[in-house]
Structures are given as structure tokens and as C-alpha cells.
Design a protein around this motif. Structure first.
Motif, PDB file in Angstrom:
ATOM      1  N   HIS A 113     -46.240  20.562  19.710  1.00  0.00           N
ATOM      2  CA  HIS A 113     -47.330  20.322  18.753  1.00  0.00           C
ATOM      3  C   HIS A 113     -47.730  21.624  18.053  1.00  0.00           C
ATOM      4  CE1 HIS A 113     -51.078  18.397  17.301  1.00  0.00           C
ATOM      5  NE2 HIS A 113     -51.624  19.581  17.531  1.00  0.00           N
ATOM      6  N   GLY A 116     -45.212  22.801  15.590  1.00  0.00           N
ATOM      7  CA  GLY A 116     -45.250  21.952  14.403  1.00  0.00           C
ATOM      8  C   GLY A 116     -46.382  22.264  13.451  1.00  0.00           C
ATOM      9  N   ASN A 117     -47.532  22.713  13.968  1.00  0.00           N
ATOM     10  CA  ASN A 117     -48.634  23.023  13.058  1.00  0.00           C
ATOM     11  C   ASN A 117     -48.754  24.522  12.779  1.00  0.00           C
ATOM     12  OD1 ASN A 117     -49.952  24.135  15.285  1.00  0.00           O
ATOM     13  ND2 ASN A 117     -51.319  22.398  15.571  1.00  0.00           N
ATOM     14  N   ARG A 200     -41.608  16.876  15.520  1.00  0.00           N
ATOM     15  CA  ARG A 200     -42.153  18.089  14.926  1.00  0.00           C
ATOM     16  C   ARG A 200     -41.040  18.955  14.362  1.00  0.00           C
ATOM     17  NH1 ARG A 200     -47.860  18.442  14.366  1.00  0.00           N
ATOM     18  NH2 ARG A 200     -48.680  16.926  15.841  1.00  0.00           N
ATOM     19  N   ARG A 201     -41.434  19.831  13.416  1.00  0.00           N
ATOM     20  CA  ARG A 201     -40.493  20.758  12.822  1.00  0.00           C
ATOM     21  C   ARG A 201     -41.050  22.166  12.923  1.00  0.00           C
ATOM     22  NH1 ARG A 201     -36.512  18.260  10.014  1.00  0.00           N
ATOM     23  NH2 ARG A 201     -36.015  20.152   8.839  1.00  0.00           N
ATOM     24  N   LYS A 202     -40.147  23.129  13.035  1.00  0.00           N
ATOM     25  CA  LYS A 202     -40.531  24.523  13.137  1.00  0.00           C
ATOM     26  C   LYS A 202     -40.441  25.162  11.758  1.00  0.00           C
ATOM     27  CE  LYS A 202     -39.516  28.769  15.693  1.00  0.00           C
ATOM     28  NZ  LYS A 202     -38.689  29.364  16.777  1.00  0.00           N
ATOM     29  N   SER A 239     -38.280  24.278   7.016  1.00  0.00           N
ATOM     30  CA  SER A 239     -38.437  24.050   8.455  1.00  0.00           C
ATOM     31  C   SER A 239     -37.167  23.482   9.076  1.00  0.00           C
ATOM     32  CB  SER A 239     -39.603  23.085   8.699  1.00  0.00           C
ATOM     33  OG  SER A 239     -39.318  21.807   8.135  1.00  0.00           O
ATOM     34  N   VAL A 242     -37.844  20.861  15.800  1.00  0.00           N
ATOM     35  CA  VAL A 242     -38.195  21.579  17.030  1.00  0.00           C
ATOM     36  C   VAL A 242     -37.390  20.990  18.186  1.00  0.00           C
ATOM     37  CG1 VAL A 242     -40.025  22.126  18.665  1.00  0.00           C
ATOM     38  CG2 VAL A 242     -40.517  22.073  16.215  1.00  0.00           C
TER      39      VAL A 242
END
Length: 281
Positions: A113, A116-117, A200-202, A239, A242
Motif C-alpha cells: 500500500h 503504491g501511494n 499496486r504500482r511502484k 510506474s 509492485v
């Protein structure tokens, strides 16, 4: 009107699914389309006043008899340090519900999480073993509930095991309904998937700048819906997905050394069976 019960979290433990389940009961009224009021957290909405908070609680039909809210920010001590005290000053007779999850799995989910943010950029091992940190604090469930025990009686606190809500929702919800004082014979006819770790993405360097800017991130979200094909290209340039972190034996030992004593206290105080968590250090 003020709530009769509050779900105080925990973060990444399935509180959203619990919120959906509670909203299905005909005798329970929750703030409409609003999770995480975050009123009792002085970092958020406390300064908006009691009238603002009370405006969210009202009967929408004749069947509503119990009012409640769900906010995961309420179990993030010491980041949110005055929540229990503030809550007791407003709703001293409230019933407190706290949903908890395998502490290591919760930490993994929080890490994903945070990546991701764009609030986390470190490798998993460095992030979670660099004590003290929020990953460990938020998984020390006795440490969190202890803040409430300073004000509320133990009998006014109900611990919910996330895995039990997932695997046996009917029995778990029956106990919850009994605790908050609504018809416990009411049956939920659909099983909700407990989403404790979303996709999620990094973000890369430029992506993190956009993600941390309210203005730029607003533009990003606007154009991703208006031009979905452009958004796909933009997302892939800013991005990458993740990867779920791998908990090595060394990292697990590091975490359990700090978490296990706390979980044992929770287990003993509330007579819980948490053996499936395998939390022995």
C-alpha cells in the motif's frame, strides 16, 4: 445523534469488507457512502467539531436502531496519539470493534500500500526491520487496543479475527451483531471478498513527484478516465507493478521478536486462539 459503535481498524485487516457487511444489516446505519470519517484524529477532522461529526448519523428508515462508523486511522498509535481520549470524551459508552489479521501478512499488505501511494521507496527488509516503525506498531494489536483500555471497559471491546471473517462469515457476523445489539439471526446472503492488498504500482522518480502533488495527481486522474489509451501508456512509463515482498526467515525473526510478546498479551487478555498465526519468535 452520535454512534453506538466504532470499528477502529486495523489497517489492511479487512475493515472495508466488514464495513460492507455491517451496511447490509437492516438495523444498522452507517455514514452513507463514507468510510473513514477520521474525526477523532487530531491530524484530520477533530477541529471540525461535534456538529460536523453528528451530521453523519441519522436514521434513513424506520428499521435503523444502531449507528456506527468504520475508520482505520483509529488504531495507528503513536502516529495518531489522542484518538482514544477524544473518542471517550464524545462517546464514552460506545462499543469498540477491532479487526486484526496475521501481523506479518498485515505488514506485507501495508508495505505494498505504501509503495503504491509513494510514501515508501525502500526495500522491504530495510523498511520493516528499521525499528521502531509504523509497520511494527500497527501490527502490535495489544499496543493499539491498550490505548482504549485506558478509557473503555474490556467488556466494551470486541476483537474480530480477519481470517475468521473470511472463512466463516456467518458465525463471525452473528457474534458481531450480538455484541452491538442488533438481530443476530439476520443472514448475509453474499460473501464479500476480504480485500487486504489491492493491485499496486511502484512509481519512478517523476511518478512520485506527480503522486505526491495534489494538483498534478488530480490532472493524472482526470486524464486517465478521459483518455484511457493515453493513461495506459502514461501509467507504464511512470510506474511498474509492485511485486509481493518475500519474507525471509531472517526478516520474519526480526519482526516476530518485536511483535510476538504483544500478540501473546492480546491473546491472553481476550482469550483468543491465534495459533494459526504461528507468531512464536
Amino acid at each position: 445523534m452520535r454512534p453506538d459503535f466504532v470499528v477502529i481498524g486495523g489497517m489492511k485487516c479487512g475493515s472495508t469488507s466488514l464495513w460492507k457487511y455491517l451496511s447490509m444489516h437492516p438495523e444498522i446505519s452507517l455514514p452513507e457512502k463514507r468510510k473513514n470519517l477520521e474525526f477523532f484524529d487530531t491530524r484530520d477532522n477533530w477541529d471540525k467539531g461535534i456538529a460536523w461529526y453528528e451530521s453523519f448519523f441519522h436514521a434513513k428508515n424506520d428499521m435503523h436502531k444502531v449507528f456506527g462508523e468504520v475508520s482505520t486511522e483509529y488504531s495507528k498509535y503513536p502516529l495518531s496519539s489522542d484518538v482514544a481520549k477524544n473518542m471517550y470524551s464524545v462517546i464514552p459508552n460506545a462499543k469498540i470493534l477491532y479487526i486484526v489479521r496475521d501481523p506479518i501478512e498485515r505488514i506485507k499488505s501495508q508495505y505494498i500500500h505504501s509503495i503504491g501511494n509513494a510514501t515508501e521507496s525502500r526495500d522491504f527488509e530495510l523498511a520493516v526491520c528499521d525499528a521502531p516503525n509504523h509497520y511494527i506498531n500497527f501490527s502490535c494489536y495489544f499496543y493499539q487496543i491498550e490505548q482504549y483500555l485506558a478509557y473503555y471497559r474490556k467488556e466494551n471491546i470486541h476483537i474480530i479475527i480477519s481470517e475468521e471473517l473470511r472463512n466463516n462469515p456467518e458465525k463471525t457476523l452473528k457474534n458481531i451483531f450480538s455484541f452491538i445489539g442488533v438481530d443476530n439471526s439476520f443472514t448475509i446472503n453474499q460473501k464479500i471478498t476480504i480485500n487486504t492488498s489491492s493491485e499496486r504500482r511502484k512509481w519512478n522518480h517523476i511518478g512520485r513527484i506527480i503522486r505526491k502533488s495534489k494538483k498534478y495527481f488530480g490532472y493524472y486522474n482526470y486524464y486517465k478516465y478521459k483518455y484511457p489509451k493515453l493513461y495506459f501508456l502514461l501509467e507504464n512509463s511512470l510506474s511498474t507493478p509492485v511485486k509481493k515482498p518475500i519474507v525471509t526467515q531472517e526478516v520474519r525473526r526480526c519482526l516476530l521478536k518485536q511483535i510476538s510478546p504483544d500478540i501473546i498479551k492480546l491473546q491472553n487478555l481476550f482469550s483468543l486462539d491465534l495459533s494459526h498465526w504461528n507468531i512464536k519468535a
